[in-house]
Design an enzyme around this catalytic site. Structure first.
Site, short mmCIF file in Angstrom:
data_model
loop_
_atom_site.label_atom_id
_atom_site.label_comp_id
_atom_site.label_asym_id
_atom_site.label_seq_id
_atom_site.Cartn_x
_atom_site.Cartn_y
_atom_site.Cartn_z
N ASP A 37 16.96 18.13 77.83
CA ASP A 37 17.17 19.22 78.77
C ASP A 37 15.86 20.01 78.88
O ASP A 37 14.97 19.87 78.04
CB ASP A 37 18.32 20.09 78.23
CG ASP A 37 18.48 21.38 79.00
OD1 ASP A 37 18.49 21.35 80.24
OD2 ASP A 37 18.60 22.43 78.35
N ASP A 39 15.50 23.91 80.24
CA ASP A 39 15.68 25.31 79.84
C ASP A 39 16.45 25.42 78.53
O ASP A 39 17.56 24.89 78.41
CB ASP A 39 16.40 26.09 80.94
CG ASP A 39 15.57 26.22 82.20
OD1 ASP A 39 14.70 27.10 82.25
OD2 ASP A 39 15.78 25.42 83.13
N ASP A 223 20.94 22.23 74.82
CA ASP A 223 21.27 23.53 74.24
C ASP A 223 22.48 24.20 74.86
O ASP A 223 22.95 25.22 74.35
CB ASP A 223 20.07 24.48 74.41
CG ASP A 223 19.95 25.02 75.83
OD1 ASP A 223 19.98 26.25 76.03
OD2 ASP A 223 19.85 24.20 76.76
#
Length: 284
Positions: A37, A39, A223
């Site tokens: 990922d 961000d 996240d």
């Protein structure tokens, strides 16, 4: 508990499946796909998403690791071109074959060509974009919330609100109704609700890419809630005989991924440490 690896120590996953995944990556790196990922994983979360940039050590760590594995992929909800700019991925020696799968796989940028491939946008996105400001005004939901244009999606952020979590929860149902009206879905994240077309998610994007590459092992680092489909894809790949490692870029805002992970590290800095440790071990 989060691991704190340095550049010379390799953290060990807490699960048997995760250890098998890591061992497969280290034993046959030329068949490994490492996916991330953006961000919250490669880039720290910031109040203004337009100011997000990759951790300063992320690109050097990826460039040291990428030539030793089959492929490195960034899987993000952002437009592919935006992730490339914010990540600083273009023209980096060692990242010749980096792939960015933007908009949950609807767009693809290849470092080798420097171009983005993408289908026509969903018409519902333009309709929502036009309607959303008045919609939020009508439900009194402007207390610190704001709209981010994402090309093939539109996001409403609540991080700047006086009570970000309360604003987030109050918007979920109204935005779900608005999205459904225009044939879209709502993807919740870390103080953000994204309205986007159905049918693509990080799991679909990751699974298709792993199959395209013919990978013998896979690692995925994420996240946020939008990474759960990618975690599920790795679980499915493992059940099909492809070893996999699930890594959580840990935070206090989202705990669901930590509960599903084989290894938890301390945010983007921990991800960088993990990449550095992998590169060091593969070079030895």
């Amino acid at each position: 508990m989060a691991s704190h690896p340095d550049s010379s120590s390799m953290p060990r996953p807490v699960t048997t499946a995760g250890r098998d995944g890591l061992d497969a990556i280290l034993a046959r790196p030329h068949r490994a796909v490492l996916a991330f990922d953006f961000d919250g994983t490669l880039a720290p979360i910031v109040p203004d998403p337009e100011q997000a940039r990759a951790h300063p050590d992320a690109v050097p760590a990826l460039a040291a690791l990428a030539p030793r594995v089959a492929s490195v992929a960034v899987v993000t909800g952002r437009p592919a071109g935006v992730a490339v700019r914010y990540g600083g991925f273009a023209g980096v020696p060692g990242l010749d074959h980096l792939v960015v799968l933007g908009h949950y796989g609807a767009e693809r940028w290849d470092a080798v060509s420097g171009t983005v491939r993408a289908p026509a946008p969903h018409p519902g996105v333009a309709a929502v974009r036009a309607e959303l400001p008045g919609f939020l005004d009508g439900i009194g939901a402007w207390q610190g919330s704001w709209i981010e244009e994402k090309g093939r999606a539109v996001a409403v952020h609540t991080r700047r609100a006086q009570d970000p979590q309360a604003a987030f929860e109050s918007l979920r149902e109204p935005l779900a109704r608005l999205a459904q009206k225009h044939g879209l879905i709502v993807e919740p994240g870390r103080m953000v609700l994204e309205l986007r077309p159905p049918g693509m998610d990080k799991g679909v994007a990751l699974r298709e890419y792993v199959h395209d590459v013919g990978a013998g092992s896979v690692m995925y680092c994420g996240d946020d809630l939008g990474d759960l489909p990618a975690f599920a894809a790795v679980d499915k790949l493992r059940s099909d005989g492809v070893p996999g490692l699930l890594v959580c870029s840990g935070s206090t805002e989202v705990t669901e991924l930590a509960d599903r992970s084989d290894l938890v590290v301390d945010g983007p800095e921990g991800v960088v440490h993990l990449l550095t440790a992998l590169a060091t071990q593969l070079a030895s």
